[in-house]
Write a protein that holds these residues in place. Structure first.
Motif, PDB file in Angstrom:
ATOM      1  N   THR A  52     -69.187 -10.462  10.683  1.00 11.04           N
ATOM      2  CA  THR A  52     -69.962 -11.389   9.857  1.00 11.04           C
ATOM      3  C   THR A  52     -69.475 -11.335   8.406  1.00 11.04           C
ATOM      4  N   THR A  53     -69.146 -10.144   7.935  1.00 12.48           N
ATOM      5  CA  THR A  53     -68.587 -10.002   6.587  1.00 12.48           C
ATOM      6  C   THR A  53     -67.250 -10.732   6.475  1.00 12.48           C
ATOM      7  N   ARG A  56     -67.875 -14.455   6.206  1.00 11.73           N
ATOM      8  CA  ARG A  56     -68.328 -14.841   4.865  1.00 11.73           C
ATOM      9  C   ARG A  56     -67.148 -14.944   3.904  1.00 11.73           C
ATOM     10  N   GLY A  59     -65.033 -17.994   4.501  1.00 13.21           N
ATOM     11  CA  GLY A  59     -65.740 -19.183   4.032  1.00 13.21           C
ATOM     12  C   GLY A  59     -65.655 -19.341   2.531  1.00 13.21           C
ATOM     13  N   ALA A  60     -65.767 -18.231   1.815  1.00 12.13           N
ATOM     14  CA  ALA A  60     -65.682 -18.288   0.357  1.00 12.13           C
ATOM     15  C   ALA A  60     -64.280 -18.676  -0.103  1.00 12.13           C
ATOM     16  N   THR A 180     -69.447 -19.950   2.453  1.00 12.96           N
ATOM     17  CA  THR A 180     -70.004 -18.636   2.788  1.00 12.96           C
ATOM     18  C   THR A 180     -71.242 -18.788   3.652  1.00 12.96           C
ATOM     19  N   TRP A 181     -72.147 -19.697   3.276  1.00 10.20           N
ATOM     20  CA  TRP A 181     -73.395 -19.892   4.011  1.00 10.20           C
ATOM     21  C   TRP A 181     -73.145 -20.413   5.421  1.00 10.20           C
ATOM     22  N   ASN A 183     -70.391 -20.266   7.321  1.00 12.14           N
ATOM     23  CA  ASN A 183     -69.732 -19.276   8.170  1.00 12.14           C
ATOM     24  C   ASN A 183     -70.677 -18.155   8.569  1.00 12.14           C
ATOM     25  N   SER A 184     -71.472 -17.681   7.619  1.00 12.10           N
ATOM     26  CA  SER A 184     -72.395 -16.591   7.898  1.00 12.10           C
ATOM     27  C   SER A 184     -73.453 -17.004   8.915  1.00 12.10           C
ATOM     28  N   LYS A 188     -73.826 -15.366  12.663  1.00 13.50           N
ATOM     29  CA  LYS A 188     -75.051 -14.650  13.046  1.00 13.50           C
ATOM     30  C   LYS A 188     -75.678 -15.247  14.302  1.00 13.50           C
TER      31      LYS A 188
END
Length: 201
Positions: A52-53, A56, A59-60, A180-181, A183-184, A188
């Motif tokens: 998950t990291t 993120r 995505g960023a 980021t949002w 992808n996270s 999840k």
């Protein structure tokens, strides 16, 4: 995948199991030796947190790169999520290198609703891979059009359910936060489905 974007998720699933299955099995064996205190849930938690990291971060990074960056990111995200699923499978005792894991990937990532249609699509994609080695040539399609189609197919696989989310990553100034949002959240959701699936098996 670029040559056959219609079956991009199936090509990615087949390749992921071939390349990443042994990696997940080795990870599981190593952690079993190093952390005998961890049960299956504990091992799955480590994998979920790690991947998950990574999702993120990708995505960023993609937020400021425009369309090519967004397409690369959904490809990286789909690959990262495949790693997550195979590591979760290993945590719960399923062989991450078994061919059936490709079917699991497509169903868990909601590319196909049921295992039977996923198996059929995988068979078609595998046949097309073999055929492409014999019959090669330029499809004649404009590269930009192939790139968009490939990006949308991989976005569907990675849980970016609508094309507008893919393109939202290209919004100036907001791309990093949105990337980021998106992808996270997608990762999840997939982690939850994978855990439920392999706990029952």
């Amino acid at each position: 995948m670029k040559a056959d974007p219609q079956y991009a998720p199936e090509h990615l699933a087949l390749d992921a199991v071939r390349r990443l299955g042994p990696e997940a099995a080795a990870w599981h064996a190593r952690l079993r030796r190093e952390r005998p205190d961890l049960d299956a849930d504990g091992l799955a938690n480590l994998a979920i947190k790690h991947f998950t990291t990574l999702a993120r971060v990708s995505g960023a990074v993609s937020g400021a790169a425009g369309l090519p960056g967004a397409v690369v990111d959904v490809g990286v995200l789909a690959w990262t999520q495949a790693r997550l699923v195979l590591h979760v499978a290993a945590a719960y005792g399923a062989d991450p290198a078994a061919p059936e894991r490709a079917t699991d990937l497509l169903v868990l990532q909601r590319v196909h609703k049921v295992a039977e249609t996923a198996r059929t699509a995988l068979g078609v994609a595998a046949g097309r891979e073999r055929a492409s080695r014999i019959f090669t040539g330029d499809s004649g399609r404009p590269f930009a059009g192939v790139l968009v189609k490939l990006g949308v197919k991989l976005a569907q696989m990675a849980g970016v359910r609508a094309a507008r989310r893919l393109f939202a990553k290209m919004v100036p100034g907001a791309g990093i936060i949105l990337g980021t949002w998106v992808n996270s959240a997608a990762t999840k959701d997939l982690a939850k489905r994978a855990r439920e699936h392999y706990r029952k098996d």
